[in-house]
Write a protein that holds these residues in place. Structure first.
Motif, PDB file in Angstrom:
ATOM      1  N   VAL A 260      27.325  -2.400 -52.324  1.00 31.59           N
ATOM      2  CA  VAL A 260      28.049  -3.537 -52.889  1.00 31.59           C
ATOM      3  C   VAL A 260      28.098  -3.367 -54.403  1.00 31.59           C
ATOM      4  O   VAL A 260      27.110  -3.564 -55.094  1.00 31.59           O
ATOM      5  N   THR A 261      29.268  -3.012 -54.897  1.00 32.84           N
ATOM      6  CA  THR A 261      29.439  -2.844 -56.335  1.00 32.84           C
ATOM      7  C   THR A 261      29.636  -4.214 -56.988  1.00 32.84           C
ATOM      8  O   THR A 261      29.832  -5.224 -56.296  1.00 32.84           O
ATOM      9  N   ASP A 262      29.616  -4.243 -58.307  1.00 33.24           N
ATOM     10  CA  ASP A 262      29.824  -5.503 -59.027  1.00 33.24           C
ATOM     11  C   ASP A 262      31.200  -6.094 -58.718  1.00 33.24           C
ATOM     12  O   ASP A 262      31.353  -7.306 -58.606  1.00 33.24           O
ATOM     13  N   LYS A 263      32.190  -5.221 -58.570  1.00 35.54           N
ATOM     14  CA  LYS A 263      33.549  -5.678 -58.271  1.00 35.54           C
ATOM     15  C   LYS A 263      33.600  -6.380 -56.910  1.00 35.54           C
ATOM     16  O   LYS A 263      34.167  -7.466 -56.784  1.00 35.54           O
ATOM     17  N   ILE A 264      32.964  -5.786 -55.900  1.00 38.12           N
ATOM     18  CA  ILE A 264      32.923  -6.391 -54.563  1.00 38.12           C
ATOM     19  C   ILE A 264      32.090  -7.670 -54.592  1.00 38.12           C
ATOM     20  O   ILE A 264      32.453  -8.675 -53.977  1.00 38.12           O
TER      21      ILE A 264
ATOM     22  N   SER B 286      29.663 -15.089 -41.879  1.00 37.49           N
ATOM     23  CA  SER B 286      30.276 -14.303 -40.815  1.00 37.49           C
ATOM     24  C   SER B 286      31.630 -13.739 -41.238  1.00 37.49           C
ATOM     25  O   SER B 286      31.933 -12.568 -40.995  1.00 37.49           O
ATOM     26  N   THR B 287      32.436 -14.552 -41.890  1.00 39.86           N
ATOM     27  CA  THR B 287      33.757 -14.116 -42.349  1.00 39.86           C
ATOM     28  C   THR B 287      33.624 -13.009 -43.392  1.00 39.86           C
ATOM     29  O   THR B 287      34.332 -11.999 -43.330  1.00 39.86           O
ATOM     30  N   VAL B 288      32.721 -13.204 -44.327  1.00 35.25           N
ATOM     31  CA  VAL B 288      32.517 -12.215 -45.395  1.00 35.25           C
ATOM     32  C   VAL B 288      31.978 -10.910 -44.822  1.00 35.25           C
ATOM     33  O   VAL B 288      32.393  -9.826 -45.236  1.00 35.25           O
ATOM     34  N   MET B 289      31.083 -11.015 -43.836  1.00 38.62           N
ATOM     35  CA  MET B 289      30.535  -9.816 -43.172  1.00 38.62           C
ATOM     36  C   MET B 289      31.651  -8.939 -42.630  1.00 38.62           C
ATOM     37  O   MET B 289      31.677  -7.732 -42.850  1.00 38.62           O
ATOM     38  N   LYS B 290      32.558  -9.569 -41.919  1.00 36.52           N
ATOM     39  CA  LYS B 290      33.652  -8.825 -41.282  1.00 36.52           C
ATOM     40  C   LYS B 290      34.645  -8.285 -42.307  1.00 36.52           C
ATOM     41  O   LYS B 290      35.123  -7.161 -42.176  1.00 36.52           O
ATOM     42  N   ARG B 291      34.932  -9.078 -43.311  1.00 33.98           N
ATOM     43  CA  ARG B 291      35.923  -8.683 -44.314  1.00 33.98           C
ATOM     44  C   ARG B 291      35.481  -7.438 -45.090  1.00 33.98           C
ATOM     45  O   ARG B 291      36.289  -6.550 -45.369  1.00 33.98           O
ATOM     46  N   TYR B 292      34.193  -7.369 -45.443  1.00 36.69           N
ATOM     47  CA  TYR B 292      33.708  -6.271 -46.278  1.00 36.69           C
ATOM     48  C   TYR B 292      32.873  -5.249 -45.508  1.00 36.69           C
ATOM     49  O   TYR B 292      32.321  -4.332 -46.111  1.00 36.69           O
ATOM     50  N   ASP B 293      32.765  -5.414 -44.188  1.00 33.22           N
ATOM     51  CA  ASP B 293      31.998  -4.497 -43.335  1.00 33.22           C
ATOM     52  C   ASP B 293      30.561  -4.340 -43.842  1.00 33.22           C
ATOM     53  O   ASP B 293      30.087  -3.247 -44.109  1.00 33.22           O
ATOM     54  N   LEU B 294      29.890  -5.485 -43.984  1.00 35.01           N
ATOM     55  CA  LEU B 294      28.510  -5.509 -44.439  1.00 35.01           C
ATOM     56  C   LEU B 294      27.632  -6.167 -43.380  1.00 35.01           C
ATOM     57  O   LEU B 294      28.122  -6.913 -42.535  1.00 35.01           O
ATOM     58  N   SER B 295      26.335  -5.908 -43.452  1.00 31.15           N
ATOM     59  CA  SER B 295      25.409  -6.525 -42.505  1.00 31.15           C
ATOM     60  C   SER B 295      25.183  -7.992 -42.883  1.00 31.15           C
ATOM     61  O   SER B 295      25.407  -8.407 -44.025  1.00 31.15           O
TER      62      SER B 295
ATOM     63  N   THR C 140      22.644  -8.426 -45.715  1.00 28.75           N
ATOM     64  CA  THR C 140      23.179  -8.119 -47.041  1.00 28.75           C
ATOM     65  C   THR C 140      23.986  -9.299 -47.575  1.00 28.75           C
ATOM     66  O   THR C 140      23.814  -9.721 -48.719  1.00 28.75           O
ATOM     67  N   VAL C 141      24.858  -9.835 -46.724  1.00 30.45           N
ATOM     68  CA  VAL C 141      25.697 -10.960 -47.151  1.00 30.45           C
ATOM     69  C   VAL C 141      24.842 -12.204 -47.411  1.00 30.45           C
ATOM     70  O   VAL C 141      25.071 -12.926 -48.386  1.00 30.45           O
ATOM     71  N   ALA C 142      23.840 -12.434 -46.571  1.00 28.38           N
ATOM     72  CA  ALA C 142      22.960 -13.592 -46.767  1.00 28.38           C
ATOM     73  C   ALA C 142      22.189 -13.457 -48.080  1.00 28.38           C
ATOM     74  O   ALA C 142      21.992 -14.446 -48.795  1.00 28.38           O
ATOM     75  N   ARG C 143      21.752 -12.249 -48.409  1.00 30.83           N
ATOM     76  CA  ARG C 143      21.038 -12.027 -49.668  1.00 30.83           C
ATOM     77  C   ARG C 143      21.961 -12.310 -50.852  1.00 30.83           C
ATOM     78  O   ARG C 143      21.576 -12.974 -51.822  1.00 30.83           O
ATOM     79  N   ILE C 144      23.205 -11.831 -50.771  1.00 36.74           N
ATOM     80  CA  ILE C 144      24.170 -12.060 -51.849  1.00 36.74           C
ATOM     81  C   ILE C 144      24.473 -13.550 -51.975  1.00 36.74           C
ATOM     82  O   ILE C 144      24.566 -14.085 -53.081  1.00 36.74           O
ATOM     83  N   LYS C 145      24.586 -14.243 -50.838  1.00 35.32           N
ATOM     84  CA  LYS C 145      24.848 -15.690 -50.884  1.00 35.32           C
ATOM     85  C   LYS C 145      23.668 -16.432 -51.501  1.00 35.32           C
ATOM     86  O   LYS C 145      23.856 -17.383 -52.255  1.00 35.32           O
ATOM     87  N   GLY C 146      22.447 -15.984 -51.207  1.00 39.80           N
ATOM     88  CA  GLY C 146      21.269 -16.601 -51.809  1.00 39.80           C
ATOM     89  C   GLY C 146      21.276 -16.441 -53.323  1.00 39.80           C
ATOM     90  O   GLY C 146      20.978 -17.386 -54.062  1.00 39.80           O
ATOM     91  N   ILE C 147      21.641 -15.267 -53.791  1.00 37.36           N
ATOM     92  CA  ILE C 147      21.738 -15.024 -55.240  1.00 37.36           C
ATOM     93  C   ILE C 147      22.815 -15.922 -55.829  1.00 37.36           C
ATOM     94  O   ILE C 147      22.629 -16.543 -56.878  1.00 37.36           O
ATOM     95  N   TYR C 148      23.953 -16.005 -55.144  1.00 41.77           N
ATOM     96  CA  TYR C 148      25.065 -16.854 -55.589  1.00 41.77           C
ATOM     97  C   TYR C 148      24.622 -18.313 -55.689  1.00 41.77           C
ATOM     98  O   TYR C 148      24.871 -18.983 -56.693  1.00 41.77           O
ATOM     99  N   ASN C 149      23.934 -18.800 -54.655  1.00 39.24           N
ATOM    100  CA  ASN C 149      23.474 -20.196 -54.651  1.00 39.24           C
ATOM    101  C   ASN C 149      22.493 -20.461 -55.788  1.00 39.24           C
ATOM    102  O   ASN C 149      22.539 -21.517 -56.424  1.00 39.24           O
ATOM    103  N   ARG C 150      21.584 -19.519 -56.049  1.00 38.75           N
ATOM    104  CA  ARG C 150      20.627 -19.697 -57.158  1.00 38.75           C
ATOM    105  C   ARG C 150      21.345 -19.725 -58.495  1.00 38.75           C
ATOM    106  O   ARG C 150      20.992 -20.505 -59.378  1.00 38.75           O
TER     107      ARG C 150
END
Length: 78
Positions: A28-32, A47-56, A59-69
């Motif tokens: 996951v680059t900064d751009k993504i 779930s939507t983001v997982m499918k769109r970017y082909d990520l686990s 990974t998406v939950a970790r990124i969302k946690g960072i986003y929420n913080r």
């Protein structure tokens, strides 16, 4: 042999080489990551983001946690 390896690593560090410490490059680059943040802001689910970017899911939950913080920190500072 170890001194040769250390010397090479020290030279990489001294030169400011991006991959001086080695390791796996991030998927996951900064751009993504910025696009994913925009998707979360728009209300997309993990779930939507997982499918769109082909990520686990993790990974998406970790990124969302960072986003929420980051969102919480911005609100607390305001």
């Amino acid at each position: 042999m170890l001194s040769v390896l250390r010397k090479g690593s020290e030279q990489k560090l001294a030169s400011g080489h991006k991959n001086a410490l080695g390791g796996r490059p991030p998927k996951v680059t900064d751009k993504i990551r910025k696009k994913i943040y925009a998707d979360f802001k728009a209300g997309d689910s993990i779930s939507t983001v997982m499918k769109r970017y082909d990520l686990s899911k993790s990974t998406v939950a970790r990124i969302k946690g960072i986003y929420n913080r980051e969102i919480l920190n911005c609100r607390e500072k305001a």
